[in-house]
Design a protein around this motif. Structure first.
Motif, PDB file in Angstrom:
ATOM      1  N   PRO A   1       4.923  -0.272  -9.350  1.00  0.00           N
ATOM      2  CA  PRO A   1       5.616   0.302  -8.200  1.00  0.00           C
ATOM      3  C   PRO A   1       4.919   1.497  -7.561  1.00  0.00           C
ATOM      4  CG  PRO A   1       7.128  -0.042 -10.014  1.00  0.00           C
ATOM      5  CD  PRO A   1       5.765  -0.318 -10.527  1.00  0.00           C
ATOM      6  N   THR A   2       4.128   2.250  -8.314  1.00  0.00           N
ATOM      7  CA  THR A   2       3.469   3.427  -7.725  1.00  0.00           C
ATOM      8  C   THR A   2       2.394   3.037  -6.712  1.00  0.00           C
ATOM      9  OG1 THR A   2       2.003   3.514  -9.627  1.00  0.00           O
ATOM     10  CG2 THR A   2       3.921   4.949  -9.673  1.00  0.00           C
ATOM     11  N   ALA A   3       1.889   1.819  -6.791  1.00  0.00           N
ATOM     12  CA  ALA A   3       0.883   1.363  -5.829  1.00  0.00           C
ATOM     13  C   ALA A   3       1.481   1.209  -4.440  1.00  0.00           C
ATOM     14  CB  ALA A   3       0.279   0.047  -6.278  1.00  0.00           C
ATOM     15  N   LEU A   4       2.784   0.990  -4.370  1.00  0.00           N
ATOM     16  CA  LEU A   4       3.433   0.852  -3.059  1.00  0.00           C
ATOM     17  C   LEU A   4       3.299   2.128  -2.244  1.00  0.00           C
ATOM     18  CD1 LEU A   4       6.708  -1.008  -4.047  1.00  0.00           C
ATOM     19  CD2 LEU A   4       4.653  -1.959  -3.042  1.00  0.00           C
ATOM     20  N   SER A   5       3.345   3.258  -2.912  1.00  0.00           N
ATOM     21  CA  SER A   5       3.205   4.534  -2.212  1.00  0.00           C
ATOM     22  C   SER A   5       1.862   4.611  -1.503  1.00  0.00           C
ATOM     23  CB  SER A   5       3.343   5.703  -3.189  1.00  0.00           C
ATOM     24  OG  SER A   5       4.598   5.667  -3.797  1.00  0.00           O
ATOM     25  N   HIS A   6       0.831   4.161  -2.174  1.00  0.00           N
ATOM     26  CA  HIS A   6      -0.500   4.181  -1.580  1.00  0.00           C
ATOM     27  C   HIS A   6      -0.561   3.253  -0.361  1.00  0.00           C
ATOM     28  CE1 HIS A   6      -4.825   4.435  -1.214  1.00  0.00           C
ATOM     29  NE2 HIS A   6      -4.879   3.115  -1.220  1.00  0.00           N
ATOM     30  N   VAL A   7      -0.018   2.047  -0.488  1.00  0.00           N
ATOM     31  CA  VAL A   7      -0.025   1.096   0.634  1.00  0.00           C
ATOM     32  C   VAL A   7       0.739   1.673   1.816  1.00  0.00           C
ATOM     33  CG1 VAL A   7       0.827  -1.159   1.408  1.00  0.00           C
ATOM     34  CG2 VAL A   7      -0.311  -0.952  -0.791  1.00  0.00           C
ATOM     35  N   GLU A   8       1.908   2.228   1.545  1.00  0.00           N
ATOM     36  CA  GLU A   8       2.727   2.755   2.637  1.00  0.00           C
ATOM     37  C   GLU A   8       2.094   3.988   3.278  1.00  0.00           C
ATOM     38  OE1 GLU A   8       6.372   3.110   0.541  1.00  0.00           O
ATOM     39  OE2 GLU A   8       6.935   1.035   0.923  1.00  0.00           O
ATOM     40  N   ASN A   9       1.466   4.846   2.477  1.00  0.00           N
ATOM     41  CA  ASN A   9       0.844   6.059   3.023  1.00  0.00           C
ATOM     42  C   ASN A   9      -0.440   5.756   3.782  1.00  0.00           C
ATOM     43  OD1 ASN A   9       2.726   7.910   2.152  1.00  0.00           O
ATOM     44  ND2 ASN A   9       1.703   8.272   0.217  1.00  0.00           N
ATOM     45  N   GLU A  10      -1.337   5.020   3.160  1.00  0.00           N
ATOM     46  CA  GLU A  10      -2.669   4.816   3.715  1.00  0.00           C
ATOM     47  C   GLU A  10      -2.717   3.735   4.793  1.00  0.00           C
ATOM     48  OE1 GLU A  10      -5.260   6.754   2.932  1.00  0.00           O
ATOM     49  OE2 GLU A  10      -3.899   7.877   1.624  1.00  0.00           O
ATOM     50  N   VAL A  11      -2.092   2.600   4.550  1.00  0.00           N
ATOM     51  CA  VAL A  11      -2.205   1.481   5.473  1.00  0.00           C
ATOM     52  C   VAL A  11      -1.253   1.621   6.659  1.00  0.00           C
ATOM     53  CG1 VAL A  11      -2.006  -1.032   5.697  1.00  0.00           C
ATOM     54  CG2 VAL A  11      -2.977  -0.041   3.625  1.00  0.00           C
ATOM     55  N   TYR A  12      -0.002   1.957   6.355  1.00  0.00           N
ATOM     56  CA  TYR A  12       1.002   1.974   7.427  1.00  0.00           C
ATOM     57  C   TYR A  12       1.436   3.370   7.837  1.00  0.00           C
ATOM     58  CZ  TYR A  12       1.187  -3.007   7.087  1.00  0.00           C
ATOM     59  OH  TYR A  12       0.847  -4.325   7.113  1.00  0.00           O
ATOM     60  N   GLU A  13       0.874   4.391   7.203  1.00  0.00           N
ATOM     61  CA  GLU A  13       1.143   5.787   7.550  1.00  0.00           C
ATOM     62  C   GLU A  13       2.636   6.105   7.547  1.00  0.00           C
ATOM     63  OE1 GLU A  13      -0.857   6.448  11.239  1.00  0.00           O
ATOM     64  OE2 GLU A  13      -2.828   6.116  10.365  1.00  0.00           O
ATOM     65  N   ILE A  14       3.317   5.641   6.494  1.00  0.00           N
ATOM     66  CA  ILE A  14       4.734   5.932   6.317  1.00  0.00           C
ATOM     67  C   ILE A  14       4.838   7.108   5.355  1.00  0.00           C
ATOM     68  CG2 ILE A  14       6.930   5.052   5.432  1.00  0.00           C
ATOM     69  CD1 ILE A  14       5.922   2.233   6.139  1.00  0.00           C
ATOM     70  N   ALA A  15       5.501   8.170   5.777  1.00  0.00           N
ATOM     71  CA  ALA A  15       5.654   9.351   4.928  1.00  0.00           C
ATOM     72  C   ALA A  15       6.790   9.119   3.933  1.00  0.00           C
ATOM     73  CB  ALA A  15       5.947  10.574   5.777  1.00  0.00           C
ATOM     74  N   LEU A  16       6.518   9.400   2.661  1.00  0.00           N
ATOM     75  CA  LEU A  16       7.515   9.211   1.613  1.00  0.00           C
ATOM     76  C   LEU A  16       7.934  10.558   1.053  1.00  0.00           C
ATOM     77  CD1 LEU A  16       5.816   6.267  -0.261  1.00  0.00           C
ATOM     78  CD2 LEU A  16       7.659   6.136   1.397  1.00  0.00           C
ATOM     79  N   GLY A  17       9.191  10.641   0.650  1.00  0.00           N
ATOM     80  CA  GLY A  17       9.711  11.861   0.061  1.00  0.00           C
ATOM     81  C   GLY A  17       9.430  11.930  -1.429  1.00  0.00           C
TER      82      GLY A  17
END
Length: 124
Positions: A50-66
């Motif tokens: 599940p921690t890899a999702l943070s990387h995909v969302e941050n780097e690829v789609y530029e979604i900021a996570l809390g």
């Protein structure tokens, strides 16, 4: 595919497809971007947790996570690793054998106390 070498999943394709389609339901129509994001995040989660999702969302789609999202995903990863380690040590197998033995013991006690009056083929 490395995960399949240790017999950790019965069918790697089904596990991968489950992680992809759990993010993007097949019964509904979705746009190309949604299907692509589901595919990328499903593959990342399947391969790296599940921690890899943070990387995909941050780097690829530029979604900021809390911070709470990152804590939750880290907890899921830890739980997944602990479960994997327990299974590797044979604890789960021993636990299952113990439960099966207890069920068999209860059934034997019932047969001893009440006789063989249960349901079964050719009993009536």
């Amino acid at each position: 595919m490395q995960r399949c070498l240790g017999h950790k999943t019965q069918n790697a394709n089904e596990s991968l497809h489950n992680s992809i389609w759990s993010k993007c339901n097949k019964s509904q129509c979705h746009c190309h971007d949604r299907v692509k994001l589901s595919m990328l995040s499903g593959i990342a989660e399947f391969n790296f947790g599940p921690t890899a999702l943070s990387h995909v969302e941050n780097e690829v789609y530029e979604i900021a996570l809390g911070p709470s999202t990152n804590r939750l995903r880290s907890a899921c990863s830890r739980k997944r690793l602990e479960k994997s380690k327990d299974a590797a040590k044979g604890k789960e197998k021993a636990r299952k054998a113990k439960r099966t033995e207890a069920v068999n013991r209860r059934e034997a006690d019932t047969r001893r106390d009440y006789g063989d009056t249960g349901y079964g083929a050719g009993q009536y």
